[in-house]
Design a protein around this motif. Structure first.
Motif, PDB file in Angstrom:
ATOM      1  N   ASN A   1       0.789  -1.230   0.000  1.00 57.45           N
ATOM      2  CA  ASN A   1       0.000   0.000   0.000  1.00 57.45           C
ATOM      3  C   ASN A   1       0.823   1.284   0.000  1.00 57.45           C
ATOM      4  O   ASN A   1       0.457   2.264  -0.652  1.00 57.45           O
ATOM      5  CB  ASN A   1      -0.934   0.010   1.209  1.00 57.45           C
ATOM      6  CG  ASN A   1      -1.839  -1.198   1.229  1.00 57.45           C
ATOM      7  OD1 ASN A   1      -2.102  -1.789   0.198  1.00 57.45           O
ATOM      8  ND2 ASN A   1      -2.310  -1.582   2.401  1.00 57.45           N
ATOM      9  N   HIS A   2       1.928   1.307   0.744  1.00 61.47           N
ATOM     10  CA  HIS A   2       2.713   2.538   0.893  1.00 61.47           C
ATOM     11  C   HIS A   2       4.214   2.326   0.758  1.00 61.47           C
ATOM     12  O   HIS A   2       4.940   3.301   0.515  1.00 61.47           O
ATOM     13  CB  HIS A   2       2.431   3.185   2.257  1.00 61.47           C
ATOM     14  CG  HIS A   2       1.004   3.518   2.492  1.00 61.47           C
ATOM     15  ND1 HIS A   2       0.397   4.631   1.952  1.00 61.47           N
ATOM     16  CD2 HIS A   2       0.053   2.885   3.213  1.00 61.47           C
ATOM     17  CE1 HIS A   2      -0.875   4.670   2.334  1.00 61.47           C
ATOM     18  NE2 HIS A   2      -1.108   3.617   3.092  1.00 61.47           N
ATOM     19  N   LYS A   3       4.691   1.095   0.948  1.00 64.30           N
ATOM     20  CA  LYS A   3       6.131   0.863   0.916  1.00 64.30           C
ATOM     21  C   LYS A   3       6.659   1.121  -0.494  1.00 64.30           C
ATOM     22  O   LYS A   3       6.145   0.607  -1.474  1.00 64.30           O
ATOM     23  CB  LYS A   3       6.470  -0.569   1.341  1.00 64.30           C
ATOM     24  CG  LYS A   3       5.884  -0.996   2.681  1.00 64.30           C
ATOM     25  CD  LYS A   3       6.082   0.024   3.773  1.00 64.30           C
ATOM     26  CE  LYS A   3       5.479  -0.465   5.086  1.00 64.30           C
ATOM     27  NZ  LYS A   3       5.068   0.600   5.982  1.00 64.30           N
ATOM     28  N   GLY A   4       7.716   1.932  -0.561  1.00 66.03           N
ATOM     29  CA  GLY A   4       8.273   2.287  -1.855  1.00 66.03           C
ATOM     30  C   GLY A   4       7.677   3.548  -2.441  1.00 66.03           C
ATOM     31  O   GLY A   4       8.109   4.004  -3.501  1.00 66.03           O
ATOM     32  N   MET A   5       6.695   4.132  -1.771  1.00 65.52           N
ATOM     33  CA  MET A   5       6.131   5.408  -2.202  1.00 65.52           C
ATOM     34  C   MET A   5       6.883   6.550  -1.521  1.00 65.52           C
ATOM     35  O   MET A   5       7.603   6.328  -0.554  1.00 65.52           O
ATOM     36  CB  MET A   5       4.634   5.461  -1.873  1.00 65.52           C
ATOM     37  CG  MET A   5       3.806   4.398  -2.589  1.00 65.52           C
ATOM     38  SD  MET A   5       3.981   4.446  -4.391  1.00 65.52           S
ATOM     39  CE  MET A   5       3.185   6.011  -4.774  1.00 65.52           C
ATOM     40  N   PRO A   6       6.734   7.791  -2.025  1.00 63.72           N
ATOM     41  CA  PRO A   6       7.485   8.912  -1.448  1.00 63.72           C
ATOM     42  C   PRO A   6       7.280   9.040   0.057  1.00 63.72           C
ATOM     43  O   PRO A   6       6.169   8.850   0.567  1.00 63.72           O
ATOM     44  CB  PRO A   6       6.920  10.123  -2.186  1.00 63.72           C
ATOM     45  CG  PRO A   6       6.438   9.577  -3.490  1.00 63.72           C
ATOM     46  CD  PRO A   6       5.921   8.207  -3.183  1.00 63.72           C
ATOM     47  N   ILE A   7       8.354   9.364   0.760  1.00 62.83           N
ATOM     48  CA  ILE A   7       8.293   9.618   2.199  1.00 62.83           C
ATOM     49  C   ILE A   7       8.370  11.126   2.421  1.00 62.83           C
ATOM     50  O   ILE A   7       9.277  11.796   1.916  1.00 62.83           O
ATOM     51  CB  ILE A   7       9.424   8.888   2.933  1.00 62.83           C
ATOM     52  CG1 ILE A   7       9.197   7.372   2.844  1.00 62.83           C
ATOM     53  CG2 ILE A   7       9.494   9.321   4.397  1.00 62.83           C
ATOM     54  CD1 ILE A   7      10.256   6.542   3.536  1.00 62.83           C
TER      55      ILE A   7
END
Length: 345
Positions: free
Chosen positions: A241-247
């Motif tokens: 869902n969120h891993k690898g998306m912008p932080i």
């Protein structure tokens, strides 16, 4: 204020999100789906009960490990239903949502209050360092900055965390129980006495059933298979869902719509993917409209994707295997400073 209302009240009537919200509301996608949830909850409850009935009937046989694997899947499905209840997707009223959520949480050994508090903070600040508890450097590091500041276990594991990620998920089921128990010491947690009593009851009934029906060695093997596979299933459902998306950082956050869309990823797939991931494969729509019933998320996808395209906002969507590859690549890149430090040493 609950998760469901935090997000939808965060923008003014003239904002990009408000205009998207009107489109979605006009399409009738924010309404409750009582028939769907009656069928889903009945099916999950029936299969959960059937699994434990089969456990008793099979008794002291190594075939019971197959039942452990089945119950791991059912624990995951109960967790996904509890997730929808916490977001008020099932019931409109808070009391009904909390009661049903606590019952579901207790049936898998999870503190509803602890999880809701943690998940609310995640929804308000997805992939935001120091604000999103899901990317805190407790065991893994999620950015090069976290890697450079890491000490202890995160520093040790961070070098090769991409290779260790799925093996570590076997501990996630145990971690859920331990974290729920530790949260009982938090005086700010609402209804912690009730949550604590439910956790103790689950633990007592679960362990009594295992060691009453099975000999000690077989009981321990059942526990290990059940909890390890439960952790892998749960982690595999949430990881894309969120891993690898912008932080993001707390000082550099876009508006609500962009904050939710740019940090989330959808996973392509059919109805089986929706069932296995509990609708969380439509993560962008879920983060924009947390109280939207999960069967409506697929329908909202076309509206949201078109709207984001018109605004020029990146809308990330990929297959399940590709989502894992992106997540692991991000983990590997985040740990790069630790590998360089080791080489210099």
């Amino acid at each position: 204020m609950t998760m469901a209302t935090n997000a939808t009240r965060s923008d003014t009537p003239g904002s990009d999100f408000a205009r998207l919200s009107k489109k979605v509301a006009d399409a009738g996608l924010l309404g409750r789906r009582p028939g769907y949830y009656t069928l889903r909850i009945t099916a999950v409850t029936g299969l959960y009960a059937a699994g434990w009935a089969a456990f008793v009937l099979v008794g002291a046989s190594w075939w019971t490990l197959a039942i452990a694997a089945f119950l791991a899947v059912m624990y995951g499905q109960v967790a996904l239903v509890a997730h929808d209840m916490a977001h008020r997707q099932v019931f409109r009223r808070r009391r009904a949502s909390e009661l049903s959520g606590r019952i579901a949480g207790a049936s898998i050994g999870m503190s509803y209050g602890w999880w809701q508090d943690k998940h609310t903070r995640h929804h308000a600040n997805p992939n935001t360092e120091d604000l999103d508890p899901d990317i805190g450097p407790d065991l893994l590091v999620w950015s090069p900055d976290q890697a450079r500041a890491a000490t202890g276990l995160p520093r040790l594991l961070g070098r090769w965390q991409a290779f260790l990620f799925f093996p570590l998920l076997t501990l996630e089921g145990f971690n859920l129980h331990v974290a729920s128990g530790r949260a009982m010491a938090n005086r700010r947690l609402k209804r912690r006495a009730l949550d604590g009593a439910l956790l103790l009851a689950h633990c007592a009934v679960y362990l009594t059933a295992l060691f009453w029906v099975l000999p000690p060695g077989m009981a321990i093997a059942f526990l290990a298979v059940h909890q390890c596979l439960f952790g892998v299933y749960l982690g595999s459902a949430f990881a894309p869902n969120h891993k690898g998306m912008p932080i993001l950082t707390a000082d550099d956050r876009p508006d609500f719509l962009r904050r939710q869309v740019l940090t989330s990823r959808n996973v392509n797939g059919g109805l089986f993917t929706d069932l296995a991931l509990g609708g969380l494969n439509h993560q962008i729509e879920h983060h924009l409209f947390p109280s939207m019933p999960s069967p409506n998320l697929r329908k909202a996808r076309a509206i949201v994707r078109r709207y984001c395209r018109d605004l020029g906002v990146d809308y990330a969507e990929t297959g399940l295997v590709a989502s894992y590859r992106l997540a692991l690549t991000s983990l590997h890149d985040a740990g790069a400073p630790l590998r360089r430090t080791r080489v210099r040493a």
